[in-house]
Scaffold this active site. Structure first.
Site, PDB file in Angstrom:
ATOM      1  N   GLU A 180       3.997   0.110   2.943  1.00 28.05           N
ATOM      2  CA  GLU A 180       3.306  -0.795   2.025  1.00 28.05           C
ATOM      3  C   GLU A 180       3.875  -2.194   2.243  1.00 28.05           C
ATOM      4  O   GLU A 180       4.440  -2.448   3.303  1.00 28.05           O
ATOM      5  CB  GLU A 180       3.388  -0.283   0.582  1.00 28.05           C
ATOM      6  CG  GLU A 180       4.785   0.066   0.086  1.00 28.05           C
ATOM      7  CD  GLU A 180       5.524  -1.141  -0.429  1.00 28.05           C
ATOM      8  OE1 GLU A 180       5.149  -1.664  -1.487  1.00 28.05           O
ATOM      9  OE2 GLU A 180       6.501  -1.576   0.219  1.00 28.05           O
ATOM     10  N   MET A 181       3.743  -3.113   1.301  1.00 26.19           N
ATOM     11  CA  MET A 181       4.112  -4.496   1.613  1.00 26.19           C
ATOM     12  C   MET A 181       4.899  -5.220   0.523  1.00 26.19           C
ATOM     13  O   MET A 181       5.139  -6.417   0.651  1.00 26.19           O
ATOM     14  CB  MET A 181       2.851  -5.309   1.945  1.00 26.19           C
ATOM     15  CG  MET A 181       2.067  -4.782   3.127  1.00 26.19           C
ATOM     16  SD  MET A 181       0.698  -5.854   3.642  1.00 26.19           S
ATOM     17  CE  MET A 181       1.590  -7.203   4.420  1.00 26.19           C
ATOM     18  N   ASP A 205      -4.492   6.176   3.333  1.00 26.15           N
ATOM     19  CA  ASP A 205      -4.893   6.415   4.720  1.00 26.15           C
ATOM     20  C   ASP A 205      -3.693   6.903   5.513  1.00 26.15           C
ATOM     21  O   ASP A 205      -2.546   6.704   5.115  1.00 26.15           O
ATOM     22  CB  ASP A 205      -5.466   5.149   5.350  1.00 26.15           C
ATOM     23  CG  ASP A 205      -4.475   3.998   5.342  1.00 26.15           C
ATOM     24  OD1 ASP A 205      -3.839   3.757   6.383  1.00 26.15           O
ATOM     25  OD2 ASP A 205      -4.318   3.345   4.290  1.00 26.15           O
TER      26      ASP A 205
END
EC number: 2.4.2.1
Length: 236
Positions: A180-181, A205
């Site tokens: 993730e970020m 995904d």
């Protein structure tokens, strides 16, 4: 008591804030799961709301994408608005074959290719970990709901379109559950300012297989995760 990026009045935010990346996701959470909802900020269309969940005051606000944006809002929420608990709720991509699309991951720790925590830690490696009390509360709530979860490390990437896909092999070898970020930056800010933080994400995904959830599947899985997290927030 506006800040450069939040135009809420003093006391507008609850002590616990759910923190999705997308401001429209924040709006959805507020309108779907909270009662007595009030929009409290809208600077740059980064929407924030406060309402009640089963009688407890809860806020939800978008963080934007990436560590820099997330860090700005987390800093101002904690330092200027007295927020005590920040729980990132969002999505991630999976790498390992034993992590499946629609799984819920709780980020016990967050690795990163960002230098942001080195900047705040005198160029040393900082262990960006979740607050144990938040993690424990969400794990207990997941068990009560019968929600399948994975607890472990996530990777907070600075680049969405990576130029080095071989890095995924390294991540898998090191047991990274999802990419993730934001989490590593959120954990760093929370530790620096004396607050508590946690990252809870659903796998939308799979980077290896290319499998993706449909919009309907994503909404159902996300909603289950939000209810689980909100019920955990009742214990804080």
């Amino acid at each position: 008591m506006a800040t450069p990026h939040i135009n809420a009045v003093e006391g507008a935010f609850a002590e616990t804030v759910l923190f999705p990346g997308d401001p429209l996701r924040a709006k959805y959470i507020a309108e779907t799961f909270l009662e007595n909802v009030e929009q409290v900020t809208d600077v740059r269309n980064m929407l924030g709301f406060t309402g009640t969940y089963k009688g407890k005051r809860i806020s939800v606000m978008g963080s934007g994408m990436g560590i820099p944006s997330c860090s700005i809002y987390a800093h101002e929420l904690i330092k200027d608005y007295g927020v005590k608990n920040l729980i990132r709720v969002g999505t991630c991509g999976a790498i390992s074959t034993d992590v499946k699309v629609r799984d819920v991951i709780i980020g016990m720790g967050a690795c990163t290719d960002s230098r942001v925590n080195r900047l705040r830690f005198k160029d040393n490696d900082f262990a960006a970990i979740a607050d144990y009390s938040l993690l424990s509360a969400v794990v207990d709530s997941a068990k009560a709901h019968g929600t399948k979860i994975r607890v472990g490390n996530v990777f907070s990437a600075d680049l969405f379109y990576t130029p080095d896909p071989q890095m995924f092999d390294v991540m898998e070898k090191m047991g990274i559950l999802g990419v993730e970020m934001e989490a590593a930056g959120l954990y760093g800010v929370a530790h620096e300012l004396g607050a508590k933080a946690l990252c809870v994400v659903t796998v939308s995904d799979h980077i290896r297989t290319g499998e993706k959830t449909t919009s309907d599947e994503r909404q159902t899985t996300f909603s289950d995760m939000i209810i689980m997290t909100l019920d955990a927030a009742l214990t804080l």
